[in-house]
Enzyme design. Structure first.
Site, PDB file in Angstrom:
ATOM      1  N   PHE A 141       0.800  -1.233   0.000  1.00  0.00           N
ATOM      2  CA  PHE A 141       0.000   0.000   0.000  1.00  0.00           C
ATOM      3  C   PHE A 141       0.831   1.281   0.000  1.00  0.00           C
ATOM      4  O   PHE A 141       0.337   2.351  -0.335  1.00  0.00           O
ATOM      5  CB  PHE A 141      -0.946   0.018   1.227  1.00  0.00           C
ATOM      6  CG  PHE A 141      -0.270   0.423   2.513  1.00  0.00           C
ATOM      7  CD1 PHE A 141      -0.016   1.764   2.790  1.00  0.00           C
ATOM      8  CD2 PHE A 141       0.136  -0.523   3.448  1.00  0.00           C
ATOM      9  CE1 PHE A 141       0.625   2.145   3.968  1.00  0.00           C
ATOM     10  CE2 PHE A 141       0.780  -0.160   4.607  1.00  0.00           C
ATOM     11  CZ  PHE A 141       1.032   1.186   4.873  1.00  0.00           C
TER      12      PHE A 141
ATOM     13  N   LYS B 214      -1.010  -7.484  -9.179  1.00  0.00           N
ATOM     14  CA  LYS B 214      -1.988  -7.519  -8.071  1.00  0.00           C
ATOM     15  C   LYS B 214      -1.632  -6.383  -7.121  1.00  0.00           C
ATOM     16  O   LYS B 214      -0.750  -6.497  -6.294  1.00  0.00           O
ATOM     17  CB  LYS B 214      -1.878  -8.882  -7.353  1.00  0.00           C
ATOM     18  CG  LYS B 214      -3.128  -9.367  -6.659  1.00  0.00           C
ATOM     19  CD  LYS B 214      -3.606  -8.550  -5.509  1.00  0.00           C
ATOM     20  CE  LYS B 214      -2.947  -8.663  -4.196  1.00  0.00           C
ATOM     21  NZ  LYS B 214      -3.531  -7.703  -3.211  1.00  0.00           N
TER      22      LYS B 214
ATOM     23  N   GLU C   7      -4.934  -4.111  -1.890  1.00  0.00           N
ATOM     24  CA  GLU C   7      -6.381  -3.862  -1.844  1.00  0.00           C
ATOM     25  C   GLU C   7      -6.718  -2.554  -1.125  1.00  0.00           C
ATOM     26  O   GLU C   7      -7.867  -2.128  -1.127  1.00  0.00           O
ATOM     27  CB  GLU C   7      -7.128  -5.038  -1.210  1.00  0.00           C
ATOM     28  CG  GLU C   7      -6.760  -5.355   0.229  1.00  0.00           C
ATOM     29  CD  GLU C   7      -5.595  -6.328   0.337  1.00  0.00           C
ATOM     30  OE1 GLU C   7      -4.597  -6.144  -0.376  1.00  0.00           O
ATOM     31  OE2 GLU C   7      -5.675  -7.266   1.146  1.00  0.00           O
TER      32      GLU C   7
ATOM     33  N   CYS D 192       9.719   1.614   3.607  1.00  0.00           N
ATOM     34  CA  CYS D 192      10.604   0.526   4.054  1.00  0.00           C
ATOM     35  C   CYS D 192      12.015   1.040   4.249  1.00  0.00           C
ATOM     36  O   CYS D 192      12.858   0.337   4.778  1.00  0.00           O
ATOM     37  CB  CYS D 192      10.581  -0.614   3.051  1.00  0.00           C
ATOM     38  SG  CYS D 192      11.261  -0.125   1.467  1.00  0.00           S
TER      39      CYS D 192
END
Ligand code: NAD
Length: 486
Positions: free
Chosen positions: A151, A175, A178, A283
């Site tokens: 995300f 992908k 979400e 990160c």
């Protein structure tokens, strides 16, 4: 108030597909408003995307590299001309500030520029290996590949993989997270506008079920994953046991080692920016500071810098209510265990955006290495300071982390900097740099629990990940003698 935008669908063979999957709401963390809905797809959607990609692969892989990168030259121009809209989208769905979102889109442009330069970089080699016999290497596209993204960089992380993987001749199933599917969908639309043939990029939205289907699908040759270590391990194990190539980038706990002689202003402002940029949801964010010796003057300056970073102005939201609660729980637990909260970002509410999820910069001193906040990934604008009197003890604290994404040292002594940099256990290291992200053509990737697999995800290292290497041995001259190798 943010506007609701149309529902998100799957994107297969150049068309939006509505398969009546259960929809989840996409909530903007900026103010808690509903901005879209998204289908939770299944293995069947993955299979359709794979079939589409496999069909497209026949003609896409037959183009030369030079021909394929023309799409990315045009796409790069479209990113520039749509920048304002793309920045707004990243801001809306992720919550980072408009300035941070603009930097993300700029980074996406840079990633495309690298892909456009691949014809200059991917040089196949040829050598006369014995009299009249030559050997040549060729980078060959693999086929259908997959990219699974997190995300925190909805625009940039998909572009870590799409331009290089596609330019090198592969077709992809993407992908997205979400929580932030919208930027990825817009990338798909702009690539189509740039002339990418149908099926070369397919987007399947969903969660765990889609990821598992990608790992298992026999026709997918390589899987790239970026996300938490917990899921990186699952994806790495599952896709490699299905005999796929996998690069799975995981979470991080990045240590900054700060010495007494560090330049005060440079250290304080860099550390503050590193811990709080993108609300600490990078990160590469500084999340632990190891203060060596008498560094109170630097910590005081760091606190001043942190107090000048204001939620809703120069600091965005965290991704969700759950993330806010998790971050505040780490702070509460550290405080209860004896750490001292010097700058407190808990319970922050931004006026006019009361439904949003905000944590202000938080500086916590006298953390000990055994506390959860010292060991685990907090993923919020929080820095945990541990004190020590020795450089070797500071290195030992860094080395004790399971992660190994980034580490940095702040000092004006070159010899000490070199000594520390050689000994820290991280893939991306900095000297007086709080966020030591390597820029192209250098590659991005950590060590230890921050990356599983043998390749970095960007730059030159990614070329080996996205291609097979064919070695061809040729002899045309009938007079060439046979020898022991013939
Ligand atoms: P996440 O691991 O929760 O999700 C990443 C992807 O995995 C998403 O697409 C999600 O749908 C999927 N997923 C989630 N749970 C799953 C499960 N149980 N099984 C299969 N798939 C699953 O990560 P996130 O919260 O979206 O992103 C934040 C994390 O990503 C942080 O840990 C951050 O450090 C890491 N990250 C790492 C890098 C890097 O380069 N090392 C870069 C960006 C983010």
């Amino acid at each position: 108030m943010l506007k609701t935008i149309s529902e998100t669908k799957n994107y297969i063979h150049g068309a939006y597909v509505d398969d009546n999957y259960e929809k989840i709401n996409i909530i903007s963390p900026v103010d808690g408003s509903l901005i879209s809905t998204m289908p939770m797809s299944d293995a069947d959607a993955v299979d359709k995307a794979v079939q589409s990609a496999a069909k497209a692969f026949k003609s896409w892989s037959a183009f030369t590299l030079k021909e394929r990168v023309q799409v990315f030259f045009r796409f790069r121009t479209l990113l520039e001309s749509h920048k304002e809209e793309l920045v707004e989208l990243v801001h809306r769905e992720n919550g980072k500030t408009l300035g941070e979102a603009a930097a993300e889109v700029d980074k996406g442009i840079e990633l495309c520029e690298f892909a456009c330069s691949l014809p200059q970089i991917v040089r196949d080699e040829v050598q006369e290996v014995s009299k009249g016999v030559e050997c040549r290497t060729t980078h060959v596209p693999m086929g259908v590949v997959a990219s699974i993204t997190p995300f925190n960089f909805p625009h940039m992380v998909p572009l870590w993989t799409i331009p290089n993987a596609l330019s090198l001749g592969n077709c992809m199933v993407l992908k997205p997270s979400e929580m932030v599917p919208l930027s990825a969908m817009r990338i798909g639309e702009l690539l189509a506008e740039a002339g990418l043939p149908d099926g070369v990029l397919n987007i399947v939205n969903g969660g765990k079920e889609v990821v598992e289907a990608i790992c298992d699908h026999p026709e997918i040759k390589a899987v790239s994953f970026v996300g938490s270590t917990k899921v990186a391990k699952i994806v790495y194990k599952r896709s490699t046991s299905a005999l796929k190539r996998c690069a799975a980038l995981g979470g991080a706990k990045n240590h900054l080692i700060v010495l007494e002689d560090a330049h005060v202003q440079m250290a304080a402002s860099n550390i503050a920016a590193s811990m709080s940029g993108c609300a600490g949801q990078r990160c590469m964010a500084a999340s632990a500071m190891v203060a060596v010796g008498k560094v109170d003057h630097i910590i005081e300056k760091l606190c001043d810098e942190a107090r000048n970073i204001i939620c809703g102005e120069n600091l965005g939201s965290v991704i969700s209510e759950a993330a806010k609660e998790r971050i505040e729980r780490y702070i509460n637990d550290a405080e209860a265990a004896g750490a001292k909260v010097l700058v407190d970002g808990r319970n922050t509410v931004v006026q006019g955006k009361e439904g949003g999820f905000y944590v202000a910069p938080t500086v916590i001193d006298f953390v000990t290495p055994d506390m959860a906040i010292a060991k685990e990934e907090v993923f919020g604008p929080v820095i945990a300071i541990m004190r020590t009197d020795s450089v070797d003890e500071a290195i030992a604290i860094e080395n004790s982390s399971n992660y190994g994404n980034a580490a940095a040292v702040f000092t004006q002594n070159g010899g000490t900097a070199k000594y520390i940099i050689e000994k820290v256990s991280a893939g991306m290291v900095g000297v007086n740099v709080g966020v030591p992200v390597p820029r192209e053509p250098f590659s991005f990737g950590g060590w230890n629990d921050s990356r599983f697999g043998s390749h970095d995800i960007t730059g030159e290292s990614s070329i080996g990940f996205w291609t097979f290497l064919k070695k061809t041995t040729t002899k045309w001259n009938p007079k060439a003698k046979t020898n022991w190798m013939s």
